[in-house]
Design an enzyme around this catalytic site. Structure first.
Site, PDB file in Angstrom:
ATOM      1  NE  ARG A  47      -6.168   0.798  -1.370  1.00  0.00           N
ATOM      2  CZ  ARG A  47      -5.464   1.362  -0.371  1.00  0.00           C
ATOM      3  NH1 ARG A  47      -4.175   1.141  -0.275  1.00  0.00           N
ATOM      4  NH2 ARG A  47      -6.061   2.141   0.502  1.00  0.00           N
ATOM      5  CD  GLN A 104      -2.618   2.449   6.985  1.00  0.00           C
ATOM      6  OE1 GLN A 104      -3.150   2.769   8.046  1.00  0.00           O
ATOM      7  NE2 GLN A 104      -3.295   2.364   5.859  1.00  0.00           N
ATOM      8  CG  ASP A 108      -3.232   7.997  -1.420  1.00  0.00           C
ATOM      9  OD1 ASP A 108      -2.817   8.315  -0.289  1.00  0.00           O
ATOM     10  OD2 ASP A 108      -3.171   6.847  -1.887  1.00  0.00           O
ATOM     11  CG  ASN A 133      -2.222  11.553   2.868  1.00  0.00           C
ATOM     12  OD1 ASN A 133      -1.724  10.667   2.179  1.00  0.00           O
ATOM     13  ND2 ASN A 133      -1.816  11.776   4.104  1.00  0.00           N
ATOM     14  CE  LYS A 134      -4.952   5.556   4.736  1.00  0.00           C
ATOM     15  NZ  LYS A 134      -5.999   4.760   4.035  1.00  0.00           N
ATOM     16  NE  ARG A 193       0.309   1.295   3.332  1.00  0.00           N
ATOM     17  CZ  ARG A 193       1.281   2.174   3.507  1.00  0.00           C
ATOM     18  NH1 ARG A 193       2.559   1.787   3.542  1.00  0.00           N
ATOM     19  NH2 ARG A 193       1.048   3.445   3.666  1.00  0.00           N
ATOM     20  N   GLY A 194       0.236   2.405  -0.115  1.00  0.00           N
ATOM     21  CA  GLY A 194       1.006   3.643  -0.271  1.00  0.00           C
ATOM     22  C   GLY A 194       1.041   3.969  -1.760  1.00  0.00           C
ATOM     23  CB  ALA A 195       0.024   6.982  -3.659  1.00  0.00           C
TER      24      ALA A 195
HETATM   25  O1  MRU Z   1      -4.377   3.210   2.494  1.00  0.00           O
HETATM   26  P1  MRU Z   1      -2.907   3.423   2.299  1.00  0.00           P
HETATM   27  O2  MRU Z   1      -2.067   2.827   3.370  1.00  0.00           O
HETATM   28  O3  MRU Z   1      -2.470   3.016   0.907  1.00  0.00           O
HETATM   29  O4  MRU Z   1      -2.757   4.998   2.386  1.00  0.00           O
HETATM   30  C1  MRU Z   1      -1.475   5.561   2.244  1.00  0.00           C
HETATM   31  C2  MRU Z   1      -1.440   7.028   2.396  1.00  0.00           C
HETATM   32  O5  MRU Z   1      -2.448   7.679   2.630  1.00  0.00           O
HETATM   33  C3  MRU Z   1      -0.120   7.693   2.146  1.00  0.00           C
HETATM   34  O6  MRU Z   1       0.001   8.863   2.902  1.00  0.00           O
HETATM   35  C4  MRU Z   1      -0.010   8.072   0.653  1.00  0.00           C
HETATM   36  O7  MRU Z   1      -0.330   6.974  -0.156  1.00  0.00           O
HETATM   37  C5  MRU Z   1       1.344   8.552   0.300  1.00  0.00           C
HETATM   38  S1  MRU Z   1       2.535   7.284   0.386  1.00  0.00           S
HETATM   39  C6  MRU Z   1       4.052   7.944   0.033  1.00  0.00           C
END
Ligand code: MRU
Length: 346
Positions: A91, A196, A237, A247-248, A48-50
């Site tokens: 996603r 996370q 994201d 973002n999250k 996970r993470g963009a």
């Molecule tokens: O749901 P996730 O864990 O994929 O969400 C991740 C985030 O919100 C991060 O802040 C974002 O993807 C940037 S990662 C460098």
């Protein structure tokens, strides 16, 4: 020097990625030659993470190309389009995924033959991974100037090395500041329900030797009142051309509290996170995940039977709350409707 395990790697027609659901208790890898398993890993949040999702999607396309039984270029392109469409459905919010899939498809469609298309797709996926690492290193160089010796930096979720090819986005300035000998501490929001922050950010910062403390998401108010917080850095994201930042979930309230307390609020993201096709925040697709991910904790139901949770996985921070956006090309400041297009030469 920073020594963290690689989030995702390509070797001999196989993909190896850290199963992030197992951290911090064990460092386990998923290894596969099946692109559908990579799509599944994205859906299940094993990766996970963009930016990491973008690289994983590119590698999934590379697996599809390498292991395809297509007899001609047309057949391969049609398989890759089907693979791309499934990946796009995994996603919805992280723009890097859509960006990476489009890059790989465009590369394949320019190839003159079947074999050259296979090679070009693998080369493109590896280039996307390399470019991501390089972009994050530069984000670190630009962003570390914002961190002074003795500072406290707050962050949410994991926009760390685990969320990218390496270095992370929000963590890149921290790692660069550490390399320059600065001492600082980080406060990580635990980030319900996937944790996370508590599981991943705390794990990788600790590995790197950075002083990190976890706080619950609902304690940002009291923490900003009672502790000195000098700076907030978060990931993204998707960022629109006028500077709305998805973002999250929890990032928007964090930005509001930071504004109230006069704490600078920075977003760190590579240019592959910017979606210039949209302007306003309401146009960003926001992922809504299953109720059970909130009503259960590690398999144990915590809410009464018959009550459901509403789980938006991301929120949108308006540009007026964002002090600056740290990119690999430099830090952009308001007004974003001018500085963001300018970043892309428009
Ligand atoms: O749901 P996730 O864990 O994929 O969400 C991740 C985030 O919100 C991060 O802040 C974002 O993807 C940037 S990662 C460098």
């Amino acid at each position: 020097m920073l020594r963290l395990p690689r989030t995702i790697e390509w070797a001999d027609g196989r993909v190896r990625l850290i199963n992030q659901l197992k951290l911090p208790h064990s460092l386990e890898y998923i290894e596969t030659s099946d692109w559908r398993r990579v799509a599944e890993a994205i859906r299940r949040m094993e990766i996970r993470g963009a930016p990491a999702i973008g690289v994983a999607a590119a590698f999934a396309m590379a697996l599809a190309a390498v292991h395809s039984k297509a007899r001609n270029l047309e057949e391969l392109l049609s398989e890759l389009r089907a693979c791309a469409s499934e990946l796009r459905g995994t996603r919805p919010t992280a723009y890097n995924l859509f960006w990476a899939v489009d890059q790989v498809l465009a590369t394949a469609s320019r190839a003159p033959s079947l074999d050259e298309a296979r090679e070009a797709v693998v080369a493109k996926a590896l280039e996307i991974q390399r470019m991501d690492e390089e972009a994050n290193r530069r984000i670190g160089e630009h962003g570390e100037k914002l961190i002074a010796d003795g500072d406290t930096v707050m962050t949410i979720c994991n926009a760390g090395s685990l969320a990218t090819s390496y270095y992370g986005t929000a963590t890149a300035p921290m790692y660069a500041a550490l390399e320059r000998g600065k001492r600082f501490r980080v406060i990580a929001l635990e980030t319900r329900p996937y944790l996370q922050g508590a599981r991943l950010t705390a794990w990788e910062l600790k590995q790197a030797g950075i002083d990190v403390k976890i706080v619950t998401d609902n304690s940002i108010g009291i923490v900003m009142q009672r502790e000195r917080v000098d700076l907030v850095i978060v990931g993204a994201d998707r960022i629109t051309r006028s500077g709305y930042v998805a973002n999250k979930v929890g990032t928007y309230p964090l930005a509001l509290v930071a504004k109230e307390h006069g704490v600078p609020f920075y977003v760190a993201a590579p240019t592959s996170t910017f979606d210039l096709s949209i302007e306003g925040g309401e146009e960003i697709p926001i992922e809504v995940r299953p109720s059970e991910e909130v009503t259960y904790i590690f398999g144990q139901r915590i809410a009464p039977e018959g009550v459901e949770a509403l789980y938006y996985a991301f929120d949108v921070t308006p540009p007026k709350l964002v002090t600056g956006i740290i990119t690999e090309k430099g830090i952009v400041y308001p007004p974003y409707s001018k500085s963001i297009p300018a970043l892309f030469g428009r």
